[in-house]
Design a protein around this motif. Structure first.
Motif, PDB file in Angstrom:
ATOM      1  N   CYS A   1      -1.640  -2.351  -6.045  1.00 51.39           N
ATOM      2  CA  CYS A   1      -0.745  -2.182  -4.806  1.00 51.39           C
ATOM      3  C   CYS A   1      -0.305  -0.498  -4.475  1.00 51.39           C
ATOM      4  O   CYS A   1      -0.224   0.206  -5.615  1.00 51.39           O
TER       5      CYS A   1
ATOM      6  N   CYS B   1       3.304  -5.136   3.758  1.00 53.63           N
ATOM      7  CA  CYS B   1       3.524  -6.560   3.400  1.00 53.63           C
ATOM      8  C   CYS B   1       5.048  -6.977   3.711  1.00 53.63           C
ATOM      9  O   CYS B   1       5.519  -7.904   4.283  1.00 53.63           O
TER      10      CYS B   1
ATOM     11  N   CYS C   1      -2.125  -6.162   4.216  1.00 57.41           N
ATOM     12  CA  CYS C   1      -2.358  -5.418   3.320  1.00 57.41           C
ATOM     13  C   CYS C   1      -3.608  -4.633   3.413  1.00 57.41           C
ATOM     14  O   CYS C   1      -4.539  -5.444   3.661  1.00 57.41           O
TER      15      CYS C   1
HETATM   16  S1  SF4 Z   1       0.803  -4.125   1.650  1.00 61.87           S
HETATM   17 FE1  SF4 Z   1       2.086  -4.541   0.180  1.00 61.87          FE
HETATM   18  S2  SF4 Z   1       0.712  -5.382  -1.355  1.00 61.87           S
HETATM   19 FE2  SF4 Z   1      -0.538  -4.250  -0.053  1.00 61.87          FE
HETATM   20  S3  SF4 Z   1      -0.660  -2.330  -0.913  1.00 61.87           S
HETATM   21 FE3  SF4 Z   1       1.087  -2.288   0.792  1.00 61.87          FE
HETATM   22  S4  SF4 Z   1       2.858  -2.541  -0.655  1.00 61.87           S
HETATM   23 FE4  SF4 Z   1       1.083  -3.067  -1.881  1.00 61.87          FE
END
Ligand code: SF4
Ligand code: SF4
Ligand code: SF4
Lengths: 76, 483
Positions: free
Chosen positions: A19, A25, A65
């Motif tokens: 992550c 997200c 994501c």
């Molecule tokens: S969307 Fe959420 S899970 Fe994906 S990299 Fe960004 S913070 Fe991390």
């Protein structure tokens, strides 16, 4: 939410070290059940975490994501 | 139990030799979101074993580490050109080019545009993040008016650097594309629309329906200088204001966009498309003598490569002289290449061709430093004589004044080819005189017999000239051998 019989409760599974903490997200979750953590992952980034309740298994976190393996969603 | 998780990607991305499965994209990069969708669609449609991705140069360069399918990496801006080759060579494949806006919109625009105009059967995924990402956020053709980039630090000024390029709108002027759409990955709703559009792109390629372009607006937080959420907002608000989303054309489904393009009238008889004749051999294609069967070339490393250059005026039979020598080489089972030069001065001006003859396969048909130079006029003599290799031979028509000496160690023969041909009453046969000279001076390393057969074969369409030229060849050779 659990489905009768299966006992499975919808929830996101987070691979913290994949992550990048971008927060896409978190913003996308309709149930506001994701948040960035205060601890750091291997890359030195604050990864996302699940608050533990509220997930409906919609998958929006996964689709928003940019990382293939940072978050996935298990649902009944 | 069901899982919503990544499909169609490798489990590990060992890019830097590490045991990693993190992409190289910055946090919040639109490429990452699109990459996931592309892999997912490819896998969900069962097309991984049929798909060949053509990867770009730019931030998207590493997709071959991620998508579990076949890949070809193209030079910057050339993904559409490479995809043209791929989809033509492999009609069974699903060919997908992936390009950014620096790659497709600037450096490779013509490649992409012409491929679309030809209706090549591939799908082009075009990531528009309004700038050059990988190289440090410079202005791209898609940069918005007033947008700050490293090369437009005060905001893009249309008076100085033009207006943003609307790729979908421009491509919509073309007749051939079957699908053109613009989507975005700025939020959930858009991401799901984007997924449907990517599926459509794959569908069209799976069924080989034609060219498809999918432009995807994507945030580049790093070069926007914004956090990922602000960048997504910018993508949604500012970029969409300039680049409206929508399906510009889906010929099959809706016919949308078709009406805007005037259809040509039924072509008149002069313009009617004729079927392309199928040429069995290059010899046939170039109208080169055939009918003389020869087995394929034989490898003989003891025969060194010999390079010829023939030059003169168009109409002096220079190109056919070269073909004669190449044909003789072929009859002698040598490797050979004949290569005409079509310079800008071709029409009514100079003509030249190169011939390479070798006992081993030949790398390049071009000849910069000939062993043998045959010149029929002054300009070509002066242009090429300095290039002849040491130990080489120059045969030049005697009408050419020698104002420039050949390099040291090069033998010069002045042959009155044009005059001899006139004296023999066949002014057009000056090239046959030169062939006689090549034989007389043993310049070709080829058997006389093969040179003669090749000469005769070149008159296959005018059989009445065969004997005449054979006779001329012998008489000229005899004359040249006189001390
Ligand atoms: S969307 Fe959420 S899970 Fe994906 S990299 Fe960004 S913070 Fe991390
Ligand atoms: S699946 Fe939906 S509800 Fe569950 S964490 Fe992801 S976005 Fe939130
Ligand atoms: S520079 Fe921009 S486009 Fe390139 S990886 Fe980073 S965020 Fe993505």
């Amino acid at each position: 939410m659990s489905e009768e019989g299966t006992g499975v409760v919808a929830h996101p599974e987070i691979e913290e070290d994949s992550c990048k903490g971008c927060g896409r997200c978190v913003a996308a979750c309709p149930r506001k059940c994701l948040e960035l953590k205060v601890t750091l992952n291997k890359m030195g980034i604050k990864p996302v975490g699940y608050t533990g309740t509220g997930c409906i298994g919609c998958g929006m976190c996964f689709y928003n994501c940019p990382e293939p393996y940072a978050i996935k969603v298990v649902k009944p | 139990m069901k899982t919503i998780e990544q499909k169609g990607m490798y489990q590990k991305f060992p890019r830097s030799g590490k045991d990693t499965r993190v992409t190289h994209y910055c946090a919040g990069c639109g490429h990452g979101i699109v990459n996931k969708l592309v892999a997912e669609c490819c896998a969900e449609m069962g097309l991984q074993d049929r798909t060949i991705f053509v990867d770009p140069v730019g931030c998207g360069v590493f997709t071959y580490y991620y998508w579990d399918a076949a890949h070809i990496s193209a030079a910057h801006g050339r993904a559409s050109a490479a995809a043209t080759g791929v989809c033509r060579a492999r009609p069974d494949a699903v060919t997908i080019a992936y390009q950014g806006d620096g790659d497709l919109g600037a450096i490779g625009f013509n490649n992409a545009f012409q491929a679309a105009s030809r209706g090549e059967k591939f799908g082009c995924i075009f990531i528009n993040n309004s700038l050059y990402g990988m190289t440090g956020g410079q202005m791209a053709p898609t940069t918005l008016e007033g947008e700050k980039t490293t090369t437009t630090p005060f905001g893009r000024d249309p008076a100085l650097t033009g207006h943003p390029l609307h790729v979908c709108e421009v491509f919509s002027q073309l007749q051939a594309p079957v699908y053109i759409a613009r989507v975005s990955v700025a939020d959930t709703k858009r991401i799901l629309q984007c997924k449907a559009a990517i599926k459509r792109l794959f569908e069209i390629q799976r069924d080989r329906k034609g060219y498809a372009l999918l432009e995807i607006l994507a945030p580049c937080p790093t070069n926007f200088g914004m956090n990922p959420l602000k960048a997504a907002e910018f993508c949604k608000n500012e970029m969409e204001a300039e680049f409206p989303l929508g399906v510009f054309r889906d010929t099959e489904k809706t016919g949308v966009g078709e009406a805007a393009i005037p259809k040509p009238q039924a072509p008149s008889a002069i313009l009617a498309v004729k079927p392309v004749p199928q040429f069995a051999t290059c010899a046939e294609l170039f109208g080169v003598p055939d009918g003389v069967d020869a087995p394929p070339a034989e490898n003989d490393p003891s025969v060194p490569e010999r390079r010829f250059k023939f030059a003169g005026y168009g109409g002096q039979g220079i190109l056919s002289l070269g073909i004669c020598v190449a044909e003789a080489a072929r009859l002698q089972r040598r490797h050979t290449l004949w290569f005409p030069s079509y310079g800008p001065e071709q029409r009514g001006g100079s003509a030249s061709c190169s011939v390479v003859v070798s006992g081993t396969p030949i790398g390049s048909p071009t000849v910069e430093h000939p062993d043998v130079l045959v010149c029929m006029n002054q300009p070509s003599y002066e242009r090429f004589v300095g290039d002849v290799k040491k130990g080489g031979i120059v045969i030049v028509d005697a009408s050419v004044p020698i104002m420039k000496q050949p390099p040291e160690g090069v033998k010069l023969h002045q042959v009155p080819a044009i005059k001899m041909a006139e004296d023999f009453g066949v002014p057009k046969a000056a090239n046959t005189m030169m062939l006689a000279a090549l034989r007389a001076f043993k310049a070709t390393g080829l058997d006389d017999e093969h040179l003669e057969t090749a000469l005769c074969a070149s008159f296959k369409k005018k059989p009445q000239l065969i004997e005449k030229n054979r006779d001329l060849l012998h008489r000229a050779e005899a004359a040249l051998k006189q001390p």
